[in-house]
Scaffold this active site. Structure first.
Site, PDB file in Angstrom:
ATOM      1  CB  CYS A 196      -0.936  -0.008   1.204  1.00 27.55           C
ATOM      2  SG  CYS A 196      -2.220  -1.264   1.069  1.00 27.55           S
ATOM      3  CD  GLU A 221      -3.957  -5.434  -1.696  1.00 34.39           C
ATOM      4  OE1 GLU A 221      -4.583  -4.588  -1.023  1.00 34.39           O
ATOM      5  OE2 GLU A 221      -3.594  -6.521  -1.239  1.00 34.39           O
TER       6      GLU A 221
HETATM    7  O1  AHR Z   1       0.961  -6.730   3.364  1.00 38.32           O
HETATM    8  C1  AHR Z   1       0.185  -5.737   3.949  1.00 38.32           C
HETATM    9  C2  AHR Z   1      -0.719  -5.048   2.950  1.00 38.32           C
HETATM   10  O2  AHR Z   1      -1.666  -5.950   2.477  1.00 38.32           O
HETATM   11  C3  AHR Z   1      -0.069  -4.539   1.705  1.00 38.32           C
HETATM   12  O3  AHR Z   1       0.477  -3.292   1.862  1.00 38.32           O
HETATM   13  C4  AHR Z   1      -1.193  -4.479   0.735  1.00 38.32           C
HETATM   14  O4  AHR Z   1      -0.775  -4.670  -0.583  1.00 38.32           O
HETATM   15  C5  AHR Z   1      -2.158  -5.512   1.229  1.00 38.32           C
HETATM   16  O5  AHR Z   1      -3.409  -4.968   1.418  1.00 38.32           O
END
Ligand code: AHR
Length: 641
Positions: free
Chosen positions: A228, A363
């Protein structure tokens, strides 16, 4: 205590037929890797060995982490590092018996080890140009001075001063105090303290024990820097890789979105110094022998947090983002007479890093993503056909987002699709067949983030064993599943936002979770070709909680058999290995097992070896019956001759 979720086997004795005479799909040499994100204080306060928090006074509240005393000013005119303009001035206290100085608390304390050396450094100048003295004290958690160092600052030009200070105590919650012992004023910026004994002894280095834990996984691919944080809570705070390279003092601080992602676990002191930036990531990839797999922003801020299209870069205004991708390839692979290749060389690495993978977006979902990715693909294919592009399938293991995105990824002809699944162990037990029916005509799969989330969110044995079971399906489908990385990687015991995590640490210690050992066992036993593996003509993918896969390792001429028995009863398999002509079983195998009687047990900082792999040598012959103990992941490496 035994087995909350384990079930009783109805399995007595079966034949395990492995066709080593016919090599199946080639397993990607990059198959098992790691995914790093600065979450849970994984970078600043974790892998990145800097011990001073807010070393450049750039946090939203510039004295976060610091306790100033006496006459301390915060200034920003004529700063030495324009991207981080704040600095401080220590002015003499108004009374000879008073002091001016500043104390840093580190990241939930500073971890010091007895007998270890620390490199203290500061950029400073004397305001009137005359010689001024500062004291640098390492102070233990009872406020006793461990050691005092004196530094003389002279001249009105900014200069870097440094000294090596030895600690004569071990303390996980020490602090650093710097104070003026002079009649004139001193300006200071970028105040830093590193252990000298970092990973590979680098000055801007990594914590050795944590980097060693990564190295010991022998990761073949390294996804970074998120997650994220690539997207940002808003676009302004996305991970902009260009801010993470160049002189470390001038890397522009960014907030860390994990400081406020969960209102029940707020960490207002969580920022990204970018001291561990893209150069250091590439360098670590090289150290580990892992293929770099950077993820870049596709122009979408986190879609969980931004529901209005206005939060994202407009589709007709993506140039800056696409240029970031092109420039990143130049930074990694470009000649040293190109702009970004030159910077790489100046940073100490004239040779290319041989980047071959690039993920666009983390994501993301909906057409918002598809149309942006399409714009990237068009330019990347034209300018860099050698780069394998990774698109995404959204945040979930199934559902509308995934269903919508897969056909789009196929249409866009991306090379790999990044799937994420954080699911209960039951899901992992039940999904070892997930990829058996995947479309073989489209892009390949990158299992980019996954972890079994037990209801108690622990890194317990059940979570780990269910992952081992599920991963038999990754190996069996290695023709389509090309890369896999568990997530997240690191967590500080006093600073986590998300769990479970692969590796836990405090300021001085590290513990490898049971899940870590599952990853390590797959990575160390990956093989080169899948072998058909059946019992009574059926693939073992979860019926009676039995799982098996086998592969051939052309490098060592071994058949590697992985079996997970998820029940409370041992199971017996009679080995029926079909051998290539002129090959024989040499007679010996190494057997590695990962077992616990308690599904809820975890490895902890105090008990790091509760569950670890055990390796033995066993005699092995065709037709022999091997017993797989209850609740055990077993790996046989059977030598051929
Ligand atoms: O791994 C933790 C979080 O999970 C990551 O930042 C994201 O890609 C997913 O939602």
């Amino acid at each position: 205590m035994v087995a909350l979720m384990a079930i009783t086997s109805v399995f007595a004795q079966e034949t395990l037929t492995i066709d080593a005479a016919k090599k199946g799909a080639a397993i990607s040499p990059d198959m098992y890797g790691i995914f790093f994100e600065d979450i849970n204080f994984g970078a600043d306060g974790g892998l990145y060995a800097e011990l001073i928090k807010n070393r450049s006074f750039e946090f939203t509240y510039p004295f976060t982490g610091w306790v100033p005393f006496g006459k301390v000013e915060l200034l920003n005119e004529n700063a030495p590092f324009p991207n981080n303009p704040n600095y401080i001035r220590l002015n003499p206290a108004p009374h000879h018996a008073k002091f001016t100085g500043i104390e840093n608390e580190g990241y939930r304390g500073i971890g010091l080890k007895k007998g270890a050396d620390y490199r203290f450094s500061v950029w400073a100048r004397s305001v009137d140009g005359k010689e001024q003295r500062i004291y640098v004290d390492l102070v233990d958690s009872r406020n006793d001075i461990i050691v005092r160092d004196t530094i003389t600052i002279a001249g009105t030009e900014w200069k870097k001063y440094q000294s090596i200070i030895e600690s004569n105590v071990t303390d996980s919650h020490a602090k650093v105090r710097i104070f003026l012992n002079s009649r004139g004023s001193v300006d200071m910026d970028h105040i830093s303290l590193f252990p000298t004994d970092t990973w590979k002894g680098r000055e801007n280095g990594m914590r050795k024990d944590l980097a060693q834990a990564l190295y010991d996984l022998q990761p073949k691919v390294f996804r970074f820097p998120g997650g994220c944080i690539v997207e940002g809570t808003d676009l302004a705070t996305r991970y902009a890789w260009k801010n993470s390279v160049g002189p470390v003092e001038n890397r522009k601080l960014n907030e860390n979105r994990w400081h406020y992602t969960f209102d029940y676990r707020l960490y207002p002191d969580y920022f990204q110094s970018y001291g561990l930036g893209f150069f250091e990531f590439f360098q670590l990839c090289e150290d580990f022998g892992a293929e770099p797999l950077p993820v870049i922003s596709c122009g979408l801020a986190c879609q969980f947090q931004n529901w209005h299209e206005g939060a994202h870069a407009p589709i007709d205004n993506l140039d800056e983002y696409i240029q970031d991708a092109i420039d990143l390839i130049e930074f990694a692979n470009g000649a040293t007479d190109t702009k970004w290749g030159k910077l790489r060389a100046e940073m100490g690495h004239p040779a290319p890093f041989n980047l071959k993978y690039l993920a666009v977006g983390n994501e993301q979902w909906d057409d918002l993503y598809v149309e942006r990715l399409e714009a990237f693909v068009k330019v990347l294919r034209e300018k860099h056909p050698e780069i394998q592009i990774i698109g995404g399938a959204g945040p979930y293991a199934s559902g509308d987002m995934l269903k919508h995105l897969w056909p789009e990824m196929k249409r866009l002809k991306v090379d790999l699709v990044d799937e994420h699944y954080y699911m209960a162990p039951t899901w992992f037990w039940n999904n070892a067949g997930r990829y058996d029916d995947y479309d073989r005509e489209g892009p390949k799969v990158f299992a980019g983030e996954y972890a079994a989330h037990h209801p108690n969110r622990g890194n317990n044995f059940e979570a780990a064993l269910s992952e081992a079971a599920f991963m038999t399906g990754l190996e069996r489908n290695a023709d389509i599943v090309r890369l896999a990385t568990y997530a997240p990687l690191f967590a500080h015991v006093d600073g986590w936002q998300w769990r479970p995590d692969l590796i836990w640490f405090d300021n001085l210690r590290v513990v490898r979770s049971i899940n870590y050992y599952v990853q390590q066992l797959y990575s160390h036993n990956s093989g080169t070709h899948v072998l058909s593996t059946t019992s009574n003509g059926k693939v073992l993918k979860g019926e009676n909680r039995q799982y098996a896969t086998a592969c051939y390792d052309a490098n060592t001429n071994e058949v590697i058999v992985k079996i997970v028995n998820g029940t409370e009863q041992p199971t017996n398999y009679t080995l029926d290995i079909k051998l290539p002509k002129k090959s024989k079983i040499a007679g010996e195998a190494t057997l590695t097992t990962l077992h616990a009687d308690d599904m809820l047990i975890e490895n902890t900082l105090d008990n790091p070896h509760n569950v670890v792999p055990h390796k033995t040598t066993v005699a092995i012959a065709n037709g022999q019956t091997v017993q797989i103990p209850a609740m055990t992941f077993s790996i046989y490496r059977i030598a051929l001759k």
